[in-house]
Structure formats: structure tokens, C-alpha cells
Design a protein around this motif. Structure first.
Motif, short mmCIF file in Angstrom:
data_model
loop_
_atom_site.label_atom_id
_atom_site.label_comp_id
_atom_site.label_asym_id
_atom_site.label_seq_id
_atom_site.Cartn_x
_atom_site.Cartn_y
_atom_site.Cartn_z
N LYS A 160 0.83 -1.20 0.00
CA LYS A 160 0.00 0.00 0.00
C LYS A 160 0.87 1.26 0.00
O LYS A 160 2.01 1.24 0.49
CB LYS A 160 -0.91 0.02 1.23
CG LYS A 160 -1.87 -1.16 1.32
CD LYS A 160 -2.69 -1.08 2.61
CE LYS A 160 -3.67 -2.24 2.72
NZ LYS A 160 -2.96 -3.55 2.80
N PRO A 161 0.32 2.36 -0.54
CA PRO A 161 1.05 3.63 -0.50
C PRO A 161 1.44 3.98 0.94
O PRO A 161 0.63 3.84 1.87
CB PRO A 161 0.06 4.64 -1.07
CG PRO A 161 -0.82 3.83 -1.97
CD PRO A 161 -0.95 2.50 -1.28
N MET A 197 4.52 2.16 -6.90
CA MET A 197 3.27 1.79 -6.24
C MET A 197 3.01 2.64 -5.00
O MET A 197 1.97 2.47 -4.36
CB MET A 197 3.31 0.30 -5.88
CG MET A 197 3.29 -0.63 -7.09
SD MET A 197 3.50 -2.39 -6.65
CE MET A 197 1.91 -2.75 -5.88
N GLY A 198 3.94 3.52 -4.66
CA GLY A 198 3.71 4.46 -3.58
C GLY A 198 4.33 4.11 -2.26
O GLY A 198 3.98 4.70 -1.23
N ALA A 199 5.27 3.17 -2.23
CA ALA A 199 5.92 2.81 -0.97
C ALA A 199 6.52 4.05 -0.31
O ALA A 199 7.13 4.90 -0.97
CB ALA A 199 7.02 1.77 -1.21
N GLY A 200 6.34 4.15 1.00
CA GLY A 200 6.91 5.29 1.72
C GLY A 200 8.40 5.16 1.90
O GLY A 200 9.12 6.16 1.93
N ARG A 201 8.87 3.92 2.05
CA ARG A 201 10.30 3.65 2.15
C ARG A 201 10.57 2.27 1.55
O ARG A 201 9.83 1.32 1.79
CB ARG A 201 10.77 3.69 3.61
CG ARG A 201 12.20 3.15 3.78
CD ARG A 201 12.69 3.31 5.22
NE ARG A 201 13.22 4.66 5.44
CZ ARG A 201 13.54 5.14 6.64
NH1 ARG A 201 13.34 4.40 7.72
NH2 ARG A 201 14.02 6.36 6.76
N VAL A 202 11.64 2.20 0.78
CA VAL A 202 12.09 0.93 0.22
C VAL A 202 13.48 0.65 0.79
O VAL A 202 14.39 1.46 0.64
CB VAL A 202 12.16 0.97 -1.32
CG1 VAL A 202 12.75 -0.33 -1.86
CG2 VAL A 202 10.77 1.21 -1.91
N ILE A 203 13.61 -0.50 1.47
CA ILE A 203 14.90 -0.90 2.02
C ILE A 203 15.50 -1.94 1.07
O ILE A 203 14.99 -3.06 0.96
CB ILE A 203 14.76 -1.49 3.43
CG1 ILE A 203 14.06 -0.49 4.36
CG2 ILE A 203 16.13 -1.88 3.99
CD1 ILE A 203 13.68 -1.07 5.71
N GLY A 218 12.46 0.82 10.63
CA GLY A 218 11.07 0.37 10.73
C GLY A 218 10.13 1.45 11.24
O GLY A 218 10.53 2.60 11.41
N PRO A 219 8.86 1.07 11.49
CA PRO A 219 8.31 -0.28 11.36
C PRO A 219 8.21 -0.73 9.90
O PRO A 219 7.95 0.08 9.01
CB PRO A 219 6.93 -0.17 12.01
CG PRO A 219 6.55 1.27 11.85
CD PRO A 219 7.84 2.04 11.96
N ILE A 220 8.40 -2.02 9.68
CA ILE A 220 8.47 -2.57 8.33
C ILE A 220 7.22 -3.41 8.07
O ILE A 220 6.89 -4.31 8.85
CB ILE A 220 9.75 -3.40 8.14
CG1 ILE A 220 10.97 -2.51 8.34
CG2 ILE A 220 9.77 -4.04 6.75
CD1 ILE A 220 12.28 -3.27 8.45
N ASP A 221 6.55 -3.11 6.99
CA ASP A 221 5.28 -3.75 6.67
C ASP A 221 5.42 -5.00 5.81
O ASP A 221 4.68 -5.97 5.98
CB ASP A 221 4.37 -2.75 5.93
CG ASP A 221 4.18 -1.46 6.69
OD1 ASP A 221 3.40 -1.47 7.65
OD2 ASP A 221 4.84 -0.46 6.36
N VAL A 222 6.35 -4.97 4.85
CA VAL A 222 6.42 -6.03 3.83
C VAL A 222 7.86 -6.44 3.60
O VAL A 222 8.77 -5.60 3.57
CB VAL A 222 5.80 -5.55 2.49
CG1 VAL A 222 6.04 -6.56 1.37
CG2 VAL A 222 4.31 -5.29 2.65
N PHE A 223 8.07 -7.74 3.44
CA PHE A 223 9.36 -8.29 3.01
C PHE A 223 9.13 -9.00 1.68
O PHE A 223 8.37 -9.96 1.60
CB PHE A 223 9.91 -9.25 4.06
CG PHE A 223 11.03 -10.15 3.59
CD1 PHE A 223 12.00 -9.71 2.69
CD2 PHE A 223 11.11 -11.46 4.07
CE1 PHE A 223 13.02 -10.56 2.27
CE2 PHE A 223 12.14 -12.30 3.65
CZ PHE A 223 13.08 -11.86 2.75
#
Length: 375
Positions: free
Chosen positions: A187-188, A212-218, A257-262
């Protein structure tokens, strides 16, 4: 059947044996029938390991003789009588993932693999034996994805995005991680770990997640040079090295984090990588995991922690037709740039007769380059 004039013959690359080189041949041009279109191939993609597919090193299953290939960009020349939207003249993306119409579990990769079931083998030993290393190819109607030519290839001052046809071959890499990220419901505004992020599909996933609107990409990986290059694309990108020390990686991830998706897209040789456990450990409560890699070994995970934190794991192979159309919308919106503005380039274009040089160039090409056959 609706069509423009097709030549009687055309040139193809044909594989007759994995112990012999591909052969350039002149054969009758395919004809469109019910459920199919004949497409003039403008540019066809090459995998970095194509040479090892067709010399038998990778032992991929396919019928012989056949025309190798992969996804491609082309222009429709003829359509079967049941076509309702597609028409001659349209620019299309040829999606190499062909599924059985009466059995979606029967799947082949056109020009690459016949799959491992009797149903999938029937697809590639029959109607869809030949792929895109040819001047013309016959493809299922549902695998011909219309592209807005005016928007994608038109000049910027006229409302277009100014791409060249070869730029569009990046679609074949970018759409794969879109399938997994869409399946897991990115989600964005969310934070997502991409690992490993330094290969062709991992670096593509970084770009797709941003679009896709990610707030942060690690971005996780071992290649520090590539990680630094990725970090310059967008201020939303952070990087964490895969060091082999699970605790060090987990601590570094949690700081972001907090990290939503891996999102994992590991190659087969990454079975013992520490990043699996460190990324899972860093996820927030109710986090999600997308698996799209090619790891053959079993991977362990902390059962109780997984259960207590309500984590979700979803496997995705390739992408659905609906996801393909969703991806095209994203591309045509301009949110997912192609070309140098997004660090993507064309590493080389080669004719059918230059296939050996093309395969070698693809083998050594960078993760963000496409190398293509231009029939």
C-alpha cells in the motif's frame, strides 16, 4: 480473419539440438486462427542465461525443433476471427507466460520451458511451439497486451513519455515483481524490504515498489556499488548490506522500521543467506512476506514468533493477466519511468544472425540493462 498482407515466408532462429548452434532458417509465415494473432516482432528480450538454456546446461525442458525466444514488443499484423478488441496495426507486449485456457495450472514460458506437467507440455508441443526469435510469431490473443503507443512512444511536448521501442523491453523485468508486490497488497506509504535488490529482478522490484507508492524501500544486498547506485534513485530508498550476521542485519533493518512487507526474489544459490531470517525478524506485527525467488532448498523460520506476530506469507510465480493490465496502467501513467531517468538502459540490439554475440552481451550486461534481438 482480419489482417494486412503477410509475406509468404519469414526468417527464424531454430533450435534442433542443444548440442548444435541455433540455425537461421526461412520458413512459411504463421497464419492467424481462432484465439491467436500474428505479430511482427519489433524487439525480443534475452535472458542473461539464455546461452545456458539453449546449450542444455540448465536442462530446461522444451520440444525440438522449436523457435526460442521470450517476451517481446511487436505490432499485430493479423488476428483470428474471434478477436474483439485487438486489430492489425496495434503495438503490443507479448507476454511469454502462456496458460491453458481450460486449465490455468498448465503454464509454459514461450521459447524457454514447456513446464513439468503433461498438460503444459501439450501447449508447447502443439499450437505454441514457436516463440519470438523470428520476424513474425503466432501468439494467443490473451498474451497480446495492448500498449498506448501515442503515450509511451510519443514526444514529450505532445503529451507522450518519449520512450523508444527498446525501452519497452524493460516491461519483461518490471512486471514480474509487480505480481508479487500486488499479491501481498503493498500500500502507499508502507515500508518494504526488497532482497536481494542488486540483481535484475530485485532492482526492478525497488523501482516498482516506489511507483506503487511505498513510503520507504529498504534495498538489501551484498554488492555495495549497486546498493549505492540504487540509493541515488530516490530519497525514499535506504540500503542494508547482507553481511552473513543475522543479528547485525536485523538491528539495521529495525532502525528503519516499522516494516510492513518483506519481498524476496532470491536466486537458487541464496539458500543459506541470512537475510531470510533477519528480514522476517524485522517485520512488524501483522507484516507480510512475498516469495518470488528460485531457491530450491527448504528455508526455516521461527514458528512461534511467526504465529504470535500474525505474519502472512504468500508465494507468487510470475503474474496474472489482470496484474499485467494493472502494470501497464502504472507504466502509462508515468509513475514508473523507463530509460535513463530511472537508471535503465538498452545494452545492445542484435539481428537474428547475431544471436551468439547477443547472448554473450546479455550474459555480461548489468542488472539495469536490457539486451534484445531485433529481427
Amino acid at each position: 480473419m482480419s489482417q494486412t498482407t503477410l509475406p509468404e515466408t519469414h526468417r527464424i532462429l531454430q533450435l534442433t539440438s542443444t548440442s548444435e548452434p541455433l540455425q537461421l532458417k526461412i520458413v512459411p509465415t504463421p497464419q492467424a486462427g481462432p484465439g491467436s494473432a500474428v505479430v511482427k516482432v519489433l524487439v525480443a528480450g534475452i535472458l542473461s542465461y539464455s546461452a545456458d538454456i539453449y546449450n542444455g546446461k540448465r536442462q530446461y525442458p522444451f520440444p525440438k525443433p522449436f523457435v526460442p525466444g521470450s517476451s517481446a514488443i511487436g505490432r499485430i499484423v493479423a488476428v483470428g476471427p474471434d478477436a474483439t478488441t485487438l486489430a492489425p496495426g496495434q503495438l503490443v507486449f507479448l507476454d511469454c507466460t502462456i496458460r491453458g485456457r481450460d486449465n490455468s495450472e498448465a503454464v509454459i514460458l514461450s521459447g524457454i520451458s514447456e513446464g513439468f506437467t503433461e498438460a503444459s507440455k501439450k501447449l508447447m508441443h502443439g499450437e505454441w511451439r514457436d516463440s519470438t526469435y523470428a520476424e513474425y510469431t503466432k501468439f494467443p490473443l490473451e498474451n497480446c497486451i495492448p500498449l498506448n503507443e501515442q503515450r509511451l512512444l510519443g514526444p514529450v511536448d505532445a503529451g507522450g513519455l518519449g520512450y523508444c521501442v527498446e525501452d519497452l523491453m524493460h516491461i519483461s523485468k518490471l512486471v514480474v515483481p509487480y505480481g508479487g508486490l500486488n499479491d501481498i497488497g503493498l500500500k502507499p506509504g508502507e515500508t518494504v524490504i526488497i532482497a536481494p535488490a542488486t540483481g535484475p529482478f530485485g532492482s526492478a522490484a525497488v523501482r516498482v515498489a516506489l511507483a506503487m507508492g511505498a513510503g520507504r524501500v529498504i534495498a538489501m544486498g551484498r554488492n555495495e556499488t549497486m546498493l549505492h547506485k540504487l540509493s541515488t534513485l530516490d530519497t525514499r530508498i535506504s540500503t542494508v548490506r547482507i553481511t552473513g550476521n543475522e543479528k547485525t542485519e536485523t538491528d539495521a533493518l529495525k532502525e528503519l522500521g516499522p516494516i510492513d512487507v518483506f519481498f524476496d526474489i532470491s536466486p537458487f544459490m541464496a539458500a543459506n543467506s541470512t537475510h531470510f531470517k533477519s528480514a522476517i525478524a524485522a517485520l512488524r506485527h501483522s507484516g507480510r512476506i512475498s516469495l518470488m525467488g528460485g531457491v530450491y532448498a527448504d528455508i526455516s523460520f521461527p514458528y512461534l514468533s511467526f504465529m504470535h506476530r500474525n505474519l502472512t506469507m504468500k508465494g507468487t510465480w510470475m503474474f496474472s493477466r489482470e496484474q499485467m493490465f494493472g502494470f501497464v496502467k502504472l507504466l502509462e501513467s508515468g509513475l514508473l519511468p523507463l530509460g535513463e531517468k530511472n537508471g535503465l538502459s538498452v545494452g545492445g540490439k542484435f539481428g537474428l544472425e547475431e544471436w551468439e554475440e547477443a547472448f554473450e552481451k546479455a550474459r555480461i550486461a548489468g542488472a539495469e540493462e536490457v539486451v534484445a534481438i531485433v529481427p
